[in-house]
Scaffold this motif. Structure first.
Motif, PDB file in Angstrom:
ATOM      1  N   MET A 239      -6.289   0.714  -7.495  1.00 60.37           N
ATOM      2  CA  MET A 239      -6.726   2.013  -6.973  1.00 60.37           C
ATOM      3  C   MET A 239      -7.602   1.861  -5.733  1.00 60.37           C
ATOM      4  N   ASP A 240      -8.491   0.890  -5.726  1.00 58.92           N
ATOM      5  CA  ASP A 240      -9.411   0.726  -4.597  1.00 58.92           C
ATOM      6  C   ASP A 240      -8.732   0.178  -3.345  1.00 58.92           C
ATOM      7  N   LEU A 241      -7.811  -0.754  -3.519  1.00 57.55           N
ATOM      8  CA  LEU A 241      -7.233  -1.434  -2.362  1.00 57.55           C
ATOM      9  C   LEU A 241      -5.882  -0.897  -1.921  1.00 57.55           C
ATOM     10  N   TYR A 242      -5.132  -0.331  -2.850  1.00 57.20           N
ATOM     11  CA  TYR A 242      -3.751  -0.030  -2.523  1.00 57.20           C
ATOM     12  C   TYR A 242      -3.354   1.442  -2.564  1.00 57.20           C
TER      13      TYR A 242
ATOM     14  N   ARG B 158       0.831  -1.210   0.000  1.00 58.89           N
ATOM     15  CA  ARG B 158       0.000   0.000   0.000  1.00 58.89           C
ATOM     16  C   ARG B 158       0.861   1.254   0.000  1.00 58.89           C
ATOM     17  N   THR B 159       1.896   1.254   0.815  1.00 54.85           N
ATOM     18  CA  THR B 159       2.808   2.392   0.864  1.00 54.85           C
ATOM     19  C   THR B 159       3.484   2.581  -0.486  1.00 54.85           C
ATOM     20  N   PHE B 160       3.947   1.499  -1.083  1.00 58.94           N
ATOM     21  CA  PHE B 160       4.585   1.560  -2.389  1.00 58.94           C
ATOM     22  C   PHE B 160       3.645   2.164  -3.427  1.00 58.94           C
ATOM     23  N   ALA B 161       2.425   1.654  -3.495  1.00 59.58           N
ATOM     24  CA  ALA B 161       1.462   2.133  -4.492  1.00 59.58           C
ATOM     25  C   ALA B 161       1.126   3.603  -4.275  1.00 59.58           C
ATOM     26  N   THR B 162       0.884   3.987  -3.042  1.00 57.62           N
ATOM     27  CA  THR B 162       0.537   5.371  -2.741  1.00 57.62           C
ATOM     28  C   THR B 162       1.688   6.309  -3.095  1.00 57.62           C
ATOM     29  N   ARG B 163       2.888   5.920  -2.742  1.00 58.95           N
ATOM     30  CA  ARG B 163       4.056   6.762  -3.041  1.00 58.95           C
ATOM     31  C   ARG B 163       4.313   6.849  -4.547  1.00 58.95           C
ATOM     32  N   CYS B 164       4.101   5.763  -5.263  1.00 52.73           N
ATOM     33  CA  CYS B 164       4.276   5.792  -6.720  1.00 52.73           C
ATOM     34  C   CYS B 164       3.310   6.784  -7.361  1.00 52.73           C
ATOM     35  N   ILE B 165       2.053   6.698  -6.981  1.00 46.21           N
ATOM     36  CA  ILE B 165       1.053   7.613  -7.532  1.00 46.21           C
ATOM     37  C   ILE B 165       1.412   9.047  -7.159  1.00 46.21           C
TER      38      ILE B 165
ATOM     39  N   ALA C  40       4.278  10.273  -6.720  1.00 51.85           N
ATOM     40  CA  ALA C  40       5.459  10.686  -7.475  1.00 51.85           C
ATOM     41  C   ALA C  40       5.149  10.918  -8.952  1.00 51.85           C
ATOM     42  N   GLY C  41       3.904  10.642  -9.328  1.00 49.78           N
ATOM     43  CA  GLY C  41       3.514  10.882 -10.714  1.00 49.78           C
ATOM     44  C   GLY C  41       3.614   9.672 -11.624  1.00 49.78           C
ATOM     45  N   ILE C  42       3.881   8.513 -11.071  1.00 47.85           N
ATOM     46  CA  ILE C  42       3.911   7.296 -11.891  1.00 47.85           C
ATOM     47  C   ILE C  42       2.482   6.964 -12.292  1.00 47.85           C
ATOM     48  N   LEU C  43       2.292   6.654 -13.547  1.00 50.69           N
ATOM     49  CA  LEU C  43       0.945   6.376 -14.039  1.00 50.69           C
ATOM     50  C   LEU C  43       0.322   5.199 -13.292  1.00 50.69           C
ATOM     51  N   PRO C  44      -0.959   5.323 -12.938  1.00 50.24           N
ATOM     52  CA  PRO C  44      -1.633   4.237 -12.222  1.00 50.24           C
ATOM     53  C   PRO C  44      -1.556   2.890 -12.947  1.00 50.24           C
ATOM     54  N   LYS C  45      -1.633   2.903 -14.259  1.00 51.13           N
ATOM     55  CA  LYS C  45      -1.565   1.648 -15.023  1.00 51.13           C
ATOM     56  C   LYS C  45      -0.200   0.979 -14.837  1.00 51.13           C
ATOM     57  N   THR C  46       0.857   1.783 -14.721  1.00 55.84           N
ATOM     58  CA  THR C  46       2.191   1.236 -14.484  1.00 55.84           C
ATOM     59  C   THR C  46       2.267   0.620 -13.090  1.00 55.84           C
ATOM     60  N   VAL C  47       1.692   1.293 -12.098  1.00 61.07           N
ATOM     61  CA  VAL C  47       1.673   0.765 -10.728  1.00 61.07           C
ATOM     62  C   VAL C  47       0.908  -0.553 -10.702  1.00 61.07           C
ATOM     63  N   GLN C  48      -0.192  -0.622 -11.433  1.00 59.20           N
ATOM     64  CA  GLN C  48      -0.963  -1.866 -11.524  1.00 59.20           C
ATOM     65  C   GLN C  48      -0.069  -3.005 -12.000  1.00 59.20           C
ATOM     66  N   LYS C  49       0.718  -2.739 -13.028  1.00 53.29           N
ATOM     67  CA  LYS C  49       1.595  -3.779 -13.582  1.00 53.29           C
ATOM     68  C   LYS C  49       2.692  -4.153 -12.593  1.00 53.29           C
ATOM     69  N   TYR C  50       3.256  -3.171 -11.889  1.00 56.27           N
ATOM     70  CA  TYR C  50       4.275  -3.461 -10.874  1.00 56.27           C
ATOM     71  C   TYR C  50       3.737  -4.410  -9.812  1.00 56.27           C
ATOM     72  N   LEU C  51       2.483  -4.178  -9.403  1.00 57.93           N
ATOM     73  CA  LEU C  51       1.891  -4.975  -8.330  1.00 57.93           C
ATOM     74  C   LEU C  51       1.297  -6.292  -8.825  1.00 57.93           C
ATOM     75  N   GLY C  52       1.185  -6.438 -10.140  1.00 60.83           N
ATOM     76  CA  GLY C  52       0.681  -7.689 -10.707  1.00 60.83           C
ATOM     77  C   GLY C  52      -0.816  -7.860 -10.614  1.00 60.83           C
ATOM     78  N   HIS C  53      -1.542  -6.748 -10.562  1.00 56.43           N
ATOM     79  CA  HIS C  53      -2.999  -6.828 -10.472  1.00 56.43           C
ATOM     80  C   HIS C  53      -3.622  -6.998 -11.852  1.00 56.43           C
ATOM     81  N   ALA C  54      -4.729  -7.714 -11.887  1.00 59.22           N
ATOM     82  CA  ALA C  54      -5.436  -7.942 -13.142  1.00 59.22           C
ATOM     83  C   ALA C  54      -6.160  -6.679 -13.613  1.00 59.22           C
ATOM     84  N   THR C  55      -6.605  -5.853 -12.657  1.00 62.77           N
ATOM     85  CA  THR C  55      -7.358  -4.663 -13.034  1.00 62.77           C
ATOM     86  C   THR C  55      -6.797  -3.423 -12.335  1.00 62.77           C
TER      87      THR C  55
END
Length: 68
Positions: free
Chosen positions: A40-43, A11-18, A20-35
């Protein structure tokens, strides 16, 4: 390390990435989420700093009228 601790770091990683301006779709791929919704909802959490930055953006879109 327990499962809850692992989730906290994700959660900390995802929040900090967003933040910092990292695109949400990129964060999704980093975390290995299907959607993106799952990411966005959980992390990703809205921090006080996020709120302040977003309000600044709104101020630039809708500037206050000068009273005179």
């Amino acid at each position: 390390m327990g499962l809850n601790c692992f989730r906290y770091f994700r959660r900390t990683f995802a929040t900090r990435c967003i933040g910092a301006g990292i695109l949400p779709k990129t964060v999704q791929k980093y975390l290995g989420h299907a959607t993106l919704q799952m990411t966005m909802d959980l992390y990703v959490h809205v921090t006080e700093e996020f709120k302040k930055e977003e309000l600044k953006k709104l101020d630039s879109i809708f500037p206050a009228e000068k009273q005179g």
